[in-house]
Design a protein around this motif. Sequence first.
Motif, short mmCIF file in Angstrom:
data_model
loop_
_atom_site.label_atom_id
_atom_site.label_comp_id
_atom_site.label_asym_id
_atom_site.label_seq_id
_atom_site.Cartn_x
_atom_site.Cartn_y
_atom_site.Cartn_z
N ARG A 1 0.83 -1.21 0.00
CA ARG A 1 0.00 0.00 0.00
C ARG A 1 0.86 1.26 0.00
NH1 ARG A 1 -4.45 0.71 4.68
NH2 ARG A 1 -2.61 1.23 5.89
N THR A 2 1.93 1.23 0.77
CA THR A 2 2.85 2.38 0.83
C THR A 2 3.56 2.58 -0.51
OG1 THR A 2 3.21 1.99 3.20
CG2 THR A 2 4.83 3.35 2.05
N ARG B 1 2.43 1.84 -3.48
CA ARG B 1 1.49 2.42 -4.43
C ARG B 1 1.26 3.89 -4.16
NH1 ARG B 1 -2.99 -2.52 -4.38
NH2 ARG B 1 -1.81 -3.94 -5.75
N LYS B 2 1.21 4.26 -2.89
CA LYS B 2 1.00 5.66 -2.54
C LYS B 2 2.19 6.51 -2.97
CE LYS B 2 -0.50 6.41 1.62
NZ LYS B 2 -0.48 6.54 3.10
N LYS C 1 2.50 7.26 -6.80
CA LYS C 1 1.34 7.89 -7.41
C LYS C 1 1.58 9.35 -7.78
CE LYS C 1 -2.14 8.38 -4.70
NZ LYS C 1 -3.31 8.05 -3.84
N ASP D 1 7.81 6.53 6.04
CA ASP D 1 6.42 6.12 5.84
C ASP D 1 5.46 7.10 6.52
OD1 ASP D 1 4.11 4.41 5.40
OD2 ASP D 1 4.33 3.77 7.48
N GLU E 1 2.78 9.88 4.66
CA GLU E 1 1.36 10.08 4.94
C GLU E 1 1.07 11.53 5.32
OE1 GLU E 1 -1.23 8.45 8.50
OE2 GLU E 1 -1.22 7.04 6.83
N ASP F 1 1.15 13.63 2.19
CA ASP F 1 -0.03 13.32 1.40
C ASP F 1 -1.26 14.02 1.96
OD1 ASP F 1 -1.51 12.12 -0.59
OD2 ASP F 1 -1.95 10.34 0.59
N ARG G 1 -3.61 17.03 0.24
CA ARG G 1 -5.05 16.91 0.04
C ARG G 1 -5.81 18.07 0.68
NH1 ARG G 1 -4.33 11.41 1.49
NH2 ARG G 1 -5.36 11.84 3.47
#
Length: 360
Positions: free
Chosen positions: A255-256, A258-259, A262, A347, A351, A354, A358
């Motif tokens: 998951r990390t 892919r993030k 991106k 990690d 986050e 990110d 957003r």
Amino acid sequence: MRLNILIILFSILTTLGECSRGDRLPRFQECLSSCIASLCDPTLETLHSHAFTPLNPLHRLLLWDCESDCNYQCRRIVTQELKQAHLPVEQFYGKWPFIRVLGTQELFSVVFSLANLYVNYKAFQTVQSYKKSLESGAAAAAMASQYLTLILTSCAGWLASTVFHVRDFALTETLDYFLATGIILNQLLVISIRIFELYKKENARVLFRVQVCAVVWYLFHCIKLLHFWDYQYNTNVSVVTGLATNILWTVHSVRTYRKAKKDTTLNSALIPYENSVLVKLAAIGVKAFPVRYLGLVPIFMNLWIFAGMAFELFDFPPWFDLVDGHAMWHLVTFFPPIVWYDWNIWDLQLERTDELGRSK
């Protein structure tokens, strides 16, 4: 964090042997009886008294008594006889007949356990420094606190491992087992908190309940073993907990990854943290690691651990009577924590970046 649950699991599995062929050999039993009669009971004399060395003061400091010293001396005598006869070296009470160095039973397991303790101590400093750089109340700071707790547990576990390999008593073995279980459980707790985001303020009540359940279960586990020491039960618990932890870390790693791939803009803001991980990877010999695969570092570390398990699974008589498969296993486990906590900081920062992106 000590990267993989199976680091501890296989440390446990290698201590399961309660008796071996060596301690059942008639020659060993004869030697042991003779030594005890020669050195431990001054009223008796035997024909073999010249073969044994009286206990010296240094060994007494590490709580060697006459009988345990005779046990050691007879292991060495019988081992030398086997070698001279070109026969295989045998284990005694589940352990190889190591040469004792300054009263220490397994010198290199002690050295490598201390090395693991050191890298976890350095990791504590790294994570603590990162936590101090965050604003008060930040979610990342709360997760960093979870990592700090795990590191302290790991340090206690490696200290117990060191003491156990210096002198193998029922007490030191019990502490080694209990702290190993504590690390295993704490690793599962940490990845659960991370992957399900229980460290965030809105999940504080759930986090508290999960932590209470973990503590209660751990106490139950220890009390159960103190009441009746069941190796198979303990191993089963370790296997199930370890597998669950590895599955969750694999899911989180993918998951990390892919993030991170991106958004290239997002990645550029993480360059200092990426560089920190890459520098640590280079320090352990992994040079020119592709940045785009940084999120998968835990999986690559797991592969390293699995490869290192060969030392435990295919144990061998100690080289120079000092280094066996278990000692080499402790050497293998020295490397992942050097990278692991820097990766976890990256990690968390990934986050945070990110989320900031957003919110704009």
